[in-house]
Design a protein around this motif. Structure first.
Motif, PDB file in Angstrom:
ATOM      1  N   UNK A  25      55.552  42.009  27.191  1.00 25.38           N
ATOM      2  CA  UNK A  25      55.333  41.932  28.635  1.00 25.38           C
ATOM      3  C   UNK A  25      54.901  43.286  29.198  1.00 25.38           C
ATOM      4  N   UNK A  26      55.383  44.365  28.619  1.00 21.16           N
ATOM      5  CA  UNK A  26      54.938  45.698  29.034  1.00 21.16           C
ATOM      6  C   UNK A  26      53.441  45.838  28.817  1.00 21.16           C
ATOM      7  N   UNK A  27      52.959  45.357  27.682  1.00 23.46           N
ATOM      8  CA  UNK A  27      51.520  45.410  27.409  1.00 23.46           C
ATOM      9  C   UNK A  27      50.756  44.542  28.406  1.00 23.46           C
ATOM     10  N   UNK A  28      51.305  43.389  28.756  1.00 24.50           N
ATOM     11  CA  UNK A  28      50.665  42.526  29.750  1.00 24.50           C
ATOM     12  C   UNK A  28      50.574  43.222  31.106  1.00 24.50           C
ATOM     13  N   UNK A  29      51.636  43.926  31.489  1.00 22.66           N
ATOM     14  CA  UNK A  29      51.626  44.677  32.753  1.00 22.66           C
ATOM     15  C   UNK A  29      50.528  45.737  32.720  1.00 22.66           C
ATOM     16  N   UNK A  30      50.439  46.472  31.618  1.00 25.37           N
ATOM     17  CA  UNK A  30      49.410  47.516  31.503  1.00 25.37           C
ATOM     18  C   UNK A  30      48.016  46.918  31.590  1.00 25.37           C
ATOM     19  N   UNK A  31      47.811  45.751  30.991  1.00 23.90           N
ATOM     20  CA  UNK A  31      46.503  45.094  31.055  1.00 23.90           C
ATOM     21  C   UNK A  31      46.177  44.621  32.468  1.00 23.90           C
ATOM     22  N   UNK A  32      47.174  44.077  33.180  1.00 25.49           N
ATOM     23  CA  UNK A  32      46.958  43.666  34.568  1.00 25.49           C
ATOM     24  C   UNK A  32      46.558  44.853  35.438  1.00 25.49           C
ATOM     25  N   UNK A  33      47.244  45.979  35.253  1.00 25.68           N
ATOM     26  CA  UNK A  33      46.940  47.175  36.036  1.00 25.68           C
ATOM     27  C   UNK A  33      45.569  47.727  35.687  1.00 25.68           C
ATOM     28  N   UNK A  34      45.256  47.800  34.389  1.00 21.72           N
ATOM     29  CA  UNK A  34      43.970  48.348  33.952  1.00 21.72           C
ATOM     30  C   UNK A  34      42.807  47.470  34.390  1.00 21.72           C
ATOM     31  N   UNK A  35      43.025  46.159  34.413  1.00 21.96           N
ATOM     32  CA  UNK A  35      41.959  45.224  34.796  1.00 21.96           C
ATOM     33  C   UNK A  35      41.848  44.997  36.285  1.00 21.96           C
ATOM     34  N   UNK A  36      42.719  45.625  37.060  1.00 21.97           N
ATOM     35  CA  UNK A  36      42.671  45.481  38.504  1.00 21.97           C
ATOM     36  C   UNK A  36      43.235  44.165  39.014  1.00 21.97           C
ATOM     37  N   UNK A  37      43.891  43.407  38.148  1.00 21.19           N
ATOM     38  CA  UNK A  37      44.454  42.113  38.557  1.00 21.19           C
ATOM     39  C   UNK A  37      45.779  42.290  39.289  1.00 21.19           C
TER      40      UNK A  37
END
Length: 151
Positions: A25-37
């Protein structure tokens, strides 16, 4: 240094399905932040159902393999005089050339000198890494600069 904390970290390539849920889930959070979602950490952790404290605990320890391929991490050892502001100036120099300090390990000063080892992500620096080393070597209070690892 904390008990059990080693000077050099070890890295492993691990299949996603065996990682704990909080790490995934930490990786998912980082991806959401990096992708602007997601605009904020609070928003992103709410979307994936993770606590902020768990995110901050794991965020610096998990990266997608594709990102690691692009990154260039250099470990630099320095002997710094035990005077106020020397380490701060070193860190400002690294940041000024778009280096990103990942880790800092400092010994207790002995005879007016402390050894500092920093790991720096140089992927945004382009060809300016040799310039960084030159600047550090000339900086007041820095007595020795050596590359101790690259990856």
């Amino acid at each position: 240094m904390e008990e059990g904390h080693k000077l050099h970290s070890r890295y492993y390539l691990v299949r996603e399905d065996i990682l704990p849920e909080a790490v995934l889930k930490t990786m998912q959070v980082k991806e959401l932040l990096a992708g602007g979602k997601a605009k904020t950490v609070n928003e992103a952790v709410d979307l994936v159902g993770l606590s902020r404290s768990a995110f901050y605990k794991y965020k610096d320890g998990i990266f997608p393999l594709s990102r690691l391929d692009r990154e260039r991490i250099v470990t630099i050892s320095m002997d710094l005089e035990h005077r106020s502001g020397i380490l701060s100036k070193v860190l400002a120099t690294v940041a000024g050339l778009e280096g990103n300090v990942l880790t800092i390990h400092q010994t207790i000063p002995l005879q007016g000198m402390a050894n500092v080892v920093i790991s720096v992500d140089t992927s945004l620096m382009g060809e300016r890494f040799p310039e960084l080393l030159d600047i550090l070597r000339k900086q007041d209070g820095v007595n020795r600069v050596a590359i101790v690892g690259q990856g």
